[in-house]
Design a protein around this motif. Sequence first.
Motif, PDB file in Angstrom:
ATOM      1  N   ARG A  56      34.185  31.937  29.256  1.00 20.96           N
ATOM      2  CA  ARG A  56      33.835  33.368  29.231  1.00 20.96           C
ATOM      3  C   ARG A  56      34.857  34.190  30.016  1.00 20.96           C
ATOM      4  O   ARG A  56      35.323  35.219  29.546  1.00 20.96           O
ATOM      5  N   GLU A  57      35.199  33.735  31.225  1.00 20.60           N
ATOM      6  CA  GLU A  57      36.194  34.454  32.041  1.00 20.60           C
ATOM      7  C   GLU A  57      37.542  34.509  31.320  1.00 20.60           C
ATOM      8  O   GLU A  57      38.203  35.541  31.324  1.00 20.60           O
ATOM      9  N   ALA A  58      37.940  33.400  30.711  1.00 23.21           N
ATOM     10  CA  ALA A  58      39.217  33.373  29.996  1.00 23.21           C
ATOM     11  C   ALA A  58      39.203  34.304  28.786  1.00 23.21           C
ATOM     12  O   ALA A  58      40.178  34.995  28.506  1.00 23.21           O
ATOM     13  N   SER A  59      38.084  34.352  28.075  1.00 23.59           N
ATOM     14  CA  SER A  59      38.015  35.203  26.882  1.00 23.59           C
ATOM     15  C   SER A  59      37.952  36.682  27.237  1.00 23.59           C
ATOM     16  O   SER A  59      38.363  37.530  26.447  1.00 23.59           O
ATOM     17  N   GLN A  60      37.443  37.004  28.426  1.00 24.40           N
ATOM     18  CA  GLN A  60      37.334  38.406  28.834  1.00 24.40           C
ATOM     19  C   GLN A  60      38.548  38.915  29.602  1.00 24.40           C
ATOM     20  O   GLN A  60      38.611  40.103  29.923  1.00 24.40           O
ATOM     21  N   ALA A  61      39.497  38.051  29.891  1.00 25.96           N
ATOM     22  CA  ALA A  61      40.692  38.471  30.621  1.00 25.96           C
ATOM     23  C   ALA A  61      41.448  39.531  29.827  1.00 25.96           C
ATOM     24  O   ALA A  61      41.650  39.385  28.614  1.00 25.96           O
ATOM     25  N   VAL A  62      41.859  40.595  30.478  1.00 19.71           N
ATOM     26  CA  VAL A  62      42.659  41.638  29.843  1.00 19.71           C
ATOM     27  C   VAL A  62      44.121  41.234  30.001  1.00 19.71           C
ATOM     28  O   VAL A  62      44.657  41.234  31.111  1.00 19.71           O
ATOM     29  N   LEU A  63      44.745  40.860  28.894  1.00 24.91           N
ATOM     30  CA  LEU A  63      46.125  40.376  28.932  1.00 24.91           C
ATOM     31  C   LEU A  63      47.109  41.536  28.907  1.00 24.91           C
ATOM     32  O   LEU A  63      46.815  42.615  28.387  1.00 24.91           O
ATOM     33  N   SER A  65      39.391  45.312  36.168  1.00 25.32           N
ATOM     34  CA  SER A  65      38.865  44.814  37.439  1.00 25.32           C
ATOM     35  C   SER A  65      40.038  44.651  38.400  1.00 25.32           C
ATOM     36  O   SER A  65      40.704  43.610  38.399  1.00 25.32           O
ATOM     37  N   PRO A  66      40.327  45.669  39.207  1.00 22.15           N
ATOM     38  CA  PRO A  66      41.544  45.677  40.016  1.00 22.15           C
ATOM     39  C   PRO A  66      41.700  44.517  41.002  1.00 22.15           C
ATOM     40  O   PRO A  66      42.802  44.241  41.438  1.00 22.15           O
ATOM     41  N   GLY A  75      47.284  28.171  33.647  1.00 20.95           N
ATOM     42  CA  GLY A  75      46.917  29.470  34.188  1.00 20.95           C
ATOM     43  C   GLY A  75      45.873  29.369  35.278  1.00 20.95           C
ATOM     44  O   GLY A  75      45.100  28.413  35.334  1.00 20.95           O
ATOM     45  N   VAL A  76      45.885  30.375  36.152  1.00 19.71           N
ATOM     46  CA  VAL A  76      44.953  30.430  37.271  1.00 19.71           C
ATOM     47  C   VAL A  76      44.379  31.835  37.367  1.00 19.71           C
ATOM     48  O   VAL A  76      45.120  32.823  37.299  1.00 19.71           O
ATOM     49  N   LEU A  77      43.074  31.911  37.521  1.00 23.01           N
ATOM     50  CA  LEU A  77      42.384  33.166  37.785  1.00 23.01           C
ATOM     51  C   LEU A  77      42.426  33.390  39.285  1.00 23.01           C
ATOM     52  O   LEU A  77      42.077  32.494  40.062  1.00 23.01           O
ATOM     53  N   LEU A  78      42.875  34.563  39.710  1.00 22.52           N
ATOM     54  CA  LEU A  78      43.016  34.904  41.126  1.00 22.52           C
ATOM     55  C   LEU A  78      42.124  36.081  41.484  1.00 22.52           C
ATOM     56  O   LEU A  78      41.791  36.895  40.620  1.00 22.52           O
ATOM     57  N   ARG A  79      41.798  36.185  42.750  1.00 21.72           N
ATOM     58  CA  ARG A  79      41.117  37.368  43.294  1.00 21.72           C
ATOM     59  C   ARG A  79      42.025  37.921  44.379  1.00 21.72           C
ATOM     60  O   ARG A  79      42.454  37.189  45.271  1.00 21.72           O
ATOM     61  N   GLY A 118      52.545  36.824  35.590  1.00 25.66           N
ATOM     62  CA  GLY A 118      51.466  37.249  36.464  1.00 25.66           C
ATOM     63  C   GLY A 118      51.115  38.696  36.200  1.00 25.66           C
ATOM     64  O   GLY A 118      51.990  39.505  35.920  1.00 25.66           O
ATOM     65  N   TRP A 119      49.804  39.019  36.279  1.00 23.11           N
ATOM     66  CA  TRP A 119      49.378  40.401  36.045  1.00 23.11           C
ATOM     67  C   TRP A 119      48.016  40.638  36.670  1.00 23.11           C
ATOM     68  O   TRP A 119      47.262  39.712  36.931  1.00 23.11           O
TER      69      TRP A 119
END
Length: 168
Positions: free
Chosen positions: A19-26, A47-48, A63-67, A41-42
């Motif tokens: 879900r997180e991967a599909s909702q990522a704004v590329l 979601s700033p 790929g890695v999801l970061l905060r 990287g972006w």
Amino acid sequence: MNVLTEKQIRASFLNASRREASQAVLPDLDTVPWDRLDHLGWRDRRSPLSAYVVVELDGVPAGVLLRASPAPASGRRRSAMCSWCRDLASVGATLYVARRGGSAGRAGNTIGTLICEDFSCSRNVRRPPTSAESGNGIEAIADQVVAERIAGLRERSVQFVRDVAATC
């Protein structure tokens, strides 16, 4: 970096749910300067505090999801050196935290590092060296300094992604 498709990027995330991967704004992949990138990287426009990075890990996109750390209440961030490009970029570095992959991530384990806020590391390592870095500016030495910077950036960014993927 090799040109990546949207499908490859979404499938590459090691620490994100489907879900997180599909909702990522590329980012706009048609405008990405692939030949001058060591990682993609972006920041997420919606979601700033969410950001993403993709590196080539053993020839495969990872790929890695970061905060991102939130801005301090004063609005001023302290100057910090990026741990990937090791440059004191004009934009500064910010703390990015990634949930580890697998069961360690599900248990809440994270890993963090300082990265250029706008992921400009690839541009930073390709800037011409200062006289302090390359001596009298002989072109071969300058090229060697840039090549060493690029190799270091690739090594450190890939190691971070490996560390995210490693389970405790």
